[in-house]
Design an enzyme around this catalytic site. Structure first.
Site, PDB file in Angstrom:
ATOM      1  N   LYS A 102       4.044  -6.788  12.107  1.00  0.00           N
ATOM      2  CA  LYS A 102       3.310  -7.138  10.883  1.00  0.00           C
ATOM      3  C   LYS A 102       3.628  -8.558  10.425  1.00  0.00           C
ATOM      4  CE  LYS A 102       2.339  -5.299   6.317  1.00  0.00           C
ATOM      5  NZ  LYS A 102       2.063  -4.036   5.654  1.00  0.00           N
TER       6      LYS A 102
ATOM      7  N   ARG B  67      -0.861   4.373  13.558  1.00  0.00           N
ATOM      8  CA  ARG B  67       0.033   3.673  14.495  1.00  0.00           C
ATOM      9  C   ARG B  67      -0.535   3.868  15.894  1.00  0.00           C
ATOM     10  NH1 ARG B  67       3.559   7.296  16.983  1.00  0.00           N
ATOM     11  NH2 ARG B  67       3.443   9.186  15.766  1.00  0.00           N
TER      12      ARG B  67
ATOM     13  N   ARG C 262       0.836  -1.200   0.000  1.00  0.00           N
ATOM     14  CA  ARG C 262       0.000   0.000   0.000  1.00  0.00           C
ATOM     15  C   ARG C 262       0.870   1.249   0.000  1.00  0.00           C
ATOM     16  NH1 ARG C 262      -2.512   1.449   4.633  1.00  0.00           N
ATOM     17  NH2 ARG C 262      -3.858   2.966   3.624  1.00  0.00           N
TER      18      ARG C 262
HETATM   19  C1  BTN Z   1       0.969  -3.949   2.343  1.00  0.00           C
HETATM   20  O1  BTN Z   1       1.268  -4.419   3.441  1.00  0.00           O
HETATM   21  O2  BTN Z   1       1.117  -2.728   2.105  1.00  0.00           O
HETATM   22  C2  BTN Z   1       0.388  -4.859   1.309  1.00  0.00           C
HETATM   23  C3  BTN Z   1       1.365  -5.902   0.904  1.00  0.00           C
HETATM   24  C4  BTN Z   1       0.811  -6.812  -0.171  1.00  0.00           C
HETATM   25  C5  BTN Z   1       1.877  -7.714  -0.777  1.00  0.00           C
HETATM   26  C6  BTN Z   1       1.286  -8.708  -1.719  1.00  0.00           C
HETATM   27  S1  BTN Z   1       2.437  -9.967  -2.116  1.00  0.00           S
HETATM   28  C7  BTN Z   1       1.381 -10.565  -3.365  1.00  0.00           C
HETATM   29  C8  BTN Z   1       0.776  -9.367  -4.047  1.00  0.00           C
HETATM   30  N1  BTN Z   1       1.610  -8.887  -5.119  1.00  0.00           N
HETATM   31  C9  BTN Z   1       2.109  -7.674  -4.871  1.00  0.00           C
HETATM   32  O3  BTN Z   1       2.875  -7.037  -5.614  1.00  0.00           O
HETATM   33  N2  BTN Z   1       1.683  -7.244  -3.675  1.00  0.00           N
HETATM   34  C10 BTN Z   1       0.782  -8.184  -3.050  1.00  0.00           C
END
Ligand code: BTN
Length: 314
Positions: A180, A311, A116
């Site tokens: 996380k 947070r 994100r």
């Molecule tokens: C976040 O924590 O901000 C979201 C992370 C999401 C990661 C996943 S891994 C599979 C899919 N492909 C990506 O490029 N991102 C999501």
């Protein structure tokens, strides 16, 4: 090369070179690449050859399929890529060219994993689960509010059932021991009224992900030892249940459950934005739209996921 070493036993350079039809020098170079670029430790012992520090268990389509219940097996079409840029990018491209509802793409290694707010998603080879699924909703974009929270509920239900006491952080992180464990990235293509194709991407740390830019947790900490293929099947079964319900009834029936899983319910929090001053207050759960409710000095405020990050205040 990794497939040759996957069993965790010693293999001589000569044997590997013979089987791959290449020189021993190339085998040695491949071992260096595995260590340096992929972060996998290889022991090299004179007279015995090479062995991985731990056996490497590949994601396996047949094993994932074996773990699916009937409804999920009827819906999901599974694919595993050894390496790709981003499973979300791949499925977004498929979505635009008529890709199937229920297409699932998992990968061992993402070279451009996205999170994100323009962040990266990083994971050492084999340390996590990295997958995306394409889901086509009959609802228009405007009725998909709360979807990322619904996906969080599906992940939390599964992980708790497996023994990991996870919590959810608004809008879409899964936490273990306040760090996380998993992130969700939802990307959409469609219009406000008509059917919408949604790509739901999940990244989860199963074992230590290696060097990443924030404090993280992994499932191994909670003693969950399920093979990754079986874990993915469990997650897909629950995602299938939750997404089918969401398709019919939206986020409302999941709202109370989300709040009971929230790591910050009634806790002091600080919200930061890409523009403007941070806001402090007390988190008071979420609205039917999935927006966060925060009790601030100026009264109760509602925040939408867009550009906000949250947070906990000490
Ligand atoms: C976040 O924590 O901000 C979201 C992370 C999401 C990661 C996943 S891994 C599979 C899919 N492909 C990506 O490029 N991102 C999501």
């Amino acid at each position: 090369m990794l497939r040759h070493l996957a069993d965790g036993r010693f293999h001589s350079g000569e044997d590997i070179a013979g089987e791959l039809g290449c020189s021993r020098t190339l085998v040695w170079q491949a071992v260096r690449v595995i260590q340096q670029d992929l972060g996998v430790t290889v022991f090299s012992v004179r007279g015995q050859g090479y062995r991985l520090v731990a056996p490497f268990e590949w994601l396996d389509v047949a094993a994932i399929r074996d773990g699916l219940d009937e409804a999920a097996a009827d819906t999901f079409t599974l694919a595993v890529a050894e390496r790709t840029d981003s499973t979300n990018s791949q499925l977004l491209a498929r979505a635009a060219s008529g890709g199937l509802h229920g297409l699932v793409l998992a990968t061992e290694l993402q070279t451009a994993g996205r999170g994100r707010l323009g962040r990266r998603w990083q994971a050492r080879l084999g340390s996590g689960l990295t997958f995306s699924l394409l889901w086509r909703f009959d609802r228009g974009l405007s009725q998909l509010a709360g979807l990322s929270l619904a996906v969080g509920v599906a992940l939390a239900r599964t992980l708790r059932r497996l023994g990991a006491p996870v919590a959810l952080k608004w809008p879409n992180d899964v936490l273990l021991n306040e760090r996380k464990l998993a992130g969700i990235l939802i990307e959409l293509s469609g219009d406000a009224l008509g059917p919408t194709a949604v790509v739901i991407g999940v990244g989860m740390n199963v074992s230590d992900p290696g060097e990443v830019d924030q404090p993280v947790a992994c499932l191994a900490e909670a003693g969950v030892k399920l093979p990754r293929s079986a874990l993915l099947a469990e997650l897909l079964n629950e995602l299938h249940r939750v997404l089918s319900d969401f398709d019919r009834h939206g986020f409302m029936p999941l709202r109370q459950e989300w709040m009971s899983l929230s790591a910050h319910q009634d806790a002091p929090v600080c919200l930061s934005f890409s523009h403007g001053e941070p806001v402090q207050g007390v988190a008071r759960g979420v609205a039917e739209s999935g927006a966060l409710l925060v009790d601030t000095a100026d009264g109760m405020k509602t925040y939408h996921a867009g550009e906000v990050s949250l947070r906990k205040l000490a």
